[in-house]
Design a protein around this motif. Structure first.
Motif, PDB file in Angstrom:
ATOM      1  N   UNK A 194      82.247  66.494  40.045  1.00 48.29           N
ATOM      2  CA  UNK A 194      82.302  65.275  39.245  1.00 48.29           C
ATOM      3  C   UNK A 194      83.540  64.485  39.628  1.00 48.29           C
ATOM      4  N   UNK A 195      83.493  63.222  39.329  1.00 45.38           N
ATOM      5  CA  UNK A 195      84.651  62.347  39.495  1.00 45.38           C
ATOM      6  C   UNK A 195      84.591  61.319  38.380  1.00 45.38           C
ATOM      7  N   UNK A 196      85.718  61.026  37.802  1.00 40.75           N
ATOM      8  CA  UNK A 196      85.810  59.998  36.773  1.00 40.75           C
ATOM      9  C   UNK A 196      86.656  58.873  37.342  1.00 40.75           C
ATOM     10  N   UNK A 197      86.152  57.666  37.251  1.00 41.58           N
ATOM     11  CA  UNK A 197      86.838  56.498  37.786  1.00 41.58           C
ATOM     12  C   UNK A 197      87.113  55.526  36.643  1.00 41.58           C
ATOM     13  N   UNK A 198      88.322  55.010  36.615  1.00 39.91           N
ATOM     14  CA  UNK A 198      88.673  53.978  35.640  1.00 39.91           C
ATOM     15  C   UNK A 198      88.691  52.633  36.353  1.00 39.91           C
ATOM     16  N   UNK A 199      88.067  51.653  35.743  1.00 38.92           N
ATOM     17  CA  UNK A 199      88.074  50.288  36.268  1.00 38.92           C
ATOM     18  C   UNK A 199      89.009  49.466  35.387  1.00 38.92           C
ATOM     19  N   UNK A 200      89.921  48.767  36.002  1.00 37.82           N
ATOM     20  CA  UNK A 200      90.896  47.944  35.291  1.00 37.82           C
ATOM     21  C   UNK A 200      90.195  46.880  34.445  1.00 37.82           C
ATOM     22  N   UNK A 201      90.749  46.612  33.278  1.00 35.15           N
ATOM     23  CA  UNK A 201      90.150  45.640  32.354  1.00 35.15           C
ATOM     24  C   UNK A 201      90.003  44.262  32.995  1.00 35.15           C
ATOM     25  N   UNK A 202      90.943  43.884  33.845  1.00 42.93           N
ATOM     26  CA  UNK A 202      90.840  42.599  34.539  1.00 42.93           C
ATOM     27  C   UNK A 202      89.651  42.567  35.484  1.00 42.93           C
ATOM     28  N   UNK A 203      89.400  43.699  36.147  1.00 43.20           N
ATOM     29  CA  UNK A 203      88.241  43.784  37.035  1.00 43.20           C
ATOM     30  C   UNK A 203      86.933  43.742  36.244  1.00 43.20           C
ATOM     31  N   UNK A 204      86.926  44.366  35.087  1.00 37.91           N
ATOM     32  CA  UNK A 204      85.726  44.326  34.239  1.00 37.91           C
ATOM     33  C   UNK A 204      85.443  42.881  33.829  1.00 37.91           C
ATOM     34  N   UNK A 205      86.472  42.173  33.421  1.00 34.31           N
ATOM     35  CA  UNK A 205      86.291  40.770  33.029  1.00 34.31           C
ATOM     36  C   UNK A 205      85.834  39.921  34.212  1.00 34.31           C
TER      37      UNK A 205
ATOM     38  N   UNK B 205      78.362  45.097  36.535  1.00 30.82           N
ATOM     39  CA  UNK B 205      78.837  45.246  37.917  1.00 30.82           C
ATOM     40  C   UNK B 205      80.049  46.163  38.001  1.00 30.82           C
ATOM     41  N   UNK B 206      80.901  46.146  36.979  1.00 30.46           N
ATOM     42  CA  UNK B 206      82.042  47.064  36.962  1.00 30.46           C
ATOM     43  C   UNK B 206      81.555  48.507  36.844  1.00 30.46           C
ATOM     44  N   UNK B 207      80.519  48.742  36.053  1.00 23.62           N
ATOM     45  CA  UNK B 207      79.954  50.089  35.920  1.00 23.62           C
ATOM     46  C   UNK B 207      79.357  50.558  37.242  1.00 23.62           C
ATOM     47  N   UNK B 208      78.634  49.676  37.917  1.00 18.33           N
ATOM     48  CA  UNK B 208      78.053  50.026  39.212  1.00 18.33           C
ATOM     49  C   UNK B 208      79.149  50.331  40.238  1.00 18.33           C
ATOM     50  N   UNK B 209      80.226  49.560  40.201  1.00 18.84           N
ATOM     51  CA  UNK B 209      81.354  49.801  41.109  1.00 18.84           C
ATOM     52  C   UNK B 209      82.014  51.146  40.795  1.00 18.84           C
ATOM     53  N   UNK B 210      82.156  51.470  39.517  1.00 23.63           N
ATOM     54  CA  UNK B 210      82.738  52.762  39.138  1.00 23.63           C
ATOM     55  C   UNK B 210      81.868  53.909  39.639  1.00 23.63           C
ATOM     56  N   UNK B 211      80.548  53.749  39.517  1.00 19.98           N
ATOM     57  CA  UNK B 211      79.634  54.787  40.016  1.00 19.98           C
ATOM     58  C   UNK B 211      79.805  54.974  41.523  1.00 19.98           C
ATOM     59  N   UNK B 212      79.854  53.858  42.236  1.00 19.10           N
ATOM     60  CA  UNK B 212      80.003  53.917  43.685  1.00 19.10           C
ATOM     61  C   UNK B 212      81.304  54.628  44.066  1.00 19.10           C
TER      62      UNK B 212
ATOM     63  N   UNK C 193      70.956  60.235  40.142  1.00 25.10           N
ATOM     64  CA  UNK C 193      70.254  59.677  38.987  1.00 25.10           C
ATOM     65  C   UNK C 193      71.237  58.767  38.267  1.00 25.10           C
ATOM     66  N   UNK C 194      70.791  57.573  37.920  1.00 20.92           N
ATOM     67  CA  UNK C 194      71.648  56.606  37.246  1.00 20.92           C
ATOM     68  C   UNK C 194      71.008  56.211  35.924  1.00 20.92           C
ATOM     69  N   UNK C 195      71.809  56.222  34.865  1.00 23.88           N
ATOM     70  CA  UNK C 195      71.337  55.774  33.564  1.00 23.88           C
ATOM     71  C   UNK C 195      71.298  54.252  33.566  1.00 23.88           C
ATOM     72  N   UNK C 196      70.158  53.673  33.310  1.00 19.88           N
ATOM     73  CA  UNK C 196      70.037  52.221  33.255  1.00 19.88           C
ATOM     74  C   UNK C 196      68.899  51.725  34.110  1.00 19.88           C
ATOM     75  N   UNK C 197      68.997  50.458  34.474  1.00 12.93           N
ATOM     76  CA  UNK C 197      67.902  49.861  35.248  1.00 12.93           C
ATOM     77  C   UNK C 197      68.367  49.244  36.565  1.00 12.93           C
ATOM     78  N   UNK C 198      69.555  49.648  37.018  1.00 15.62           N
ATOM     79  CA  UNK C 198      70.077  49.170  38.301  1.00 15.62           C
ATOM     80  C   UNK C 198      70.765  50.314  39.015  1.00 15.62           C
ATOM     81  N   UNK C 199      70.777  50.236  40.323  1.00 17.59           N
ATOM     82  CA  UNK C 199      71.435  51.261  41.127  1.00 17.59           C
ATOM     83  C   UNK C 199      72.650  50.681  41.836  1.00 17.59           C
ATOM     84  N   UNK C 200      73.723  51.465  41.934  1.00 20.21           N
ATOM     85  CA  UNK C 200      74.832  51.036  42.784  1.00 20.21           C
ATOM     86  C   UNK C 200      74.405  51.205  44.231  1.00 20.21           C
TER      87      UNK C 200
END
Length: 183
Positions: free
Chosen positions: A35-46, A52-59, A72-79
């Motif tokens: 497993x890997x956990x990635x944090x995306x900066x709040x500025x990048x999320x905005x 798109x920030x979630x997809x980038x975190x998955x990638x 397997x990705x939860x949702x309706x889009x793939x990174x």
């Protein structure tokens, strides 16, 4: 891994914090689990938007793993990934792999929010974990937004139309201090 069994899991939002913590330990004890956990900066999320920030975190998380055969990705889009992948709408209630990832991510986020509550005790992050509860919205109205609040979140955006962002400099200094402390 296909040949291993993970503990019985469920959508992390359906579990108590205590149960999520227990399951995290059980999941991590399974031989071969990566497993890997990635944090995306709040500025990048905005800037990117939450999807798109979630997809980038998955990638980014996938890039940290040594071998990935299928995603397997939860949702309706793939990174964009270089291996076979499938999205599953409502996946954290349908896929043990997605539910396990959801638990690991939620426990990490909850721990992060508890650390942020040390910096910003007035917001009650240790209680609501950053979700838009009445307590959190009242704290936003009373204290304004700080650097960890998403500017694109409607209640924050409305507040910023009425307030000065000068306190953010002090907030950013405190965030940097806790990040350095926690590595």
């Amino acid at each position: 891994p296909k040949e291993t069994k993970i503990p019985t899991v469920n959508d992390s939002k359906q579990l108590s914090g205590k149960r999520r913590n227990e399951l995290r330990e059980a999941i991590l004890a399974v031989t071969g689990v990566q497993y890997a956990v990635v944090e995306i900066d709040v500025g990048d999320i905005d800037r990117l938007n939450i999807l798109n920030a979630s997809l980038e975190a998955m990638r980014r998380a996938l890039a940290q793993l040594s071998k990935v055969d299928f995603v397997f990705v939860d949702g309706n889009r793939l990174p964009f990934v270089k291996c076979p992948a499938e999205y599953v709408i409502g996946g954290d209630a349908k896929s043990a792999s997605i539910a396990a990832a959801s638990i690991l991510a939620k426990v990490h986020r909850d721990e992060l929010m508890v650390r942020y509550s040390e910096i910003y005790p007035e917001y009650g992050f240790e209680e609501h974990k950053g979700y838009g509860t009445r307590q959190h919205l009242e704290a936003l109205k009373r204290y304004g937004a700080c650097v960890i609040h998403r500017r694109s979140f409607a209640p924050v955006r409305m507040l910023l139309d009425k307030t000065c962002e000068q306190p953010d400099l002090f907030c950013q200094i405190k965030v940097n201090m806790i990040k350095q402390r926690d590595g």
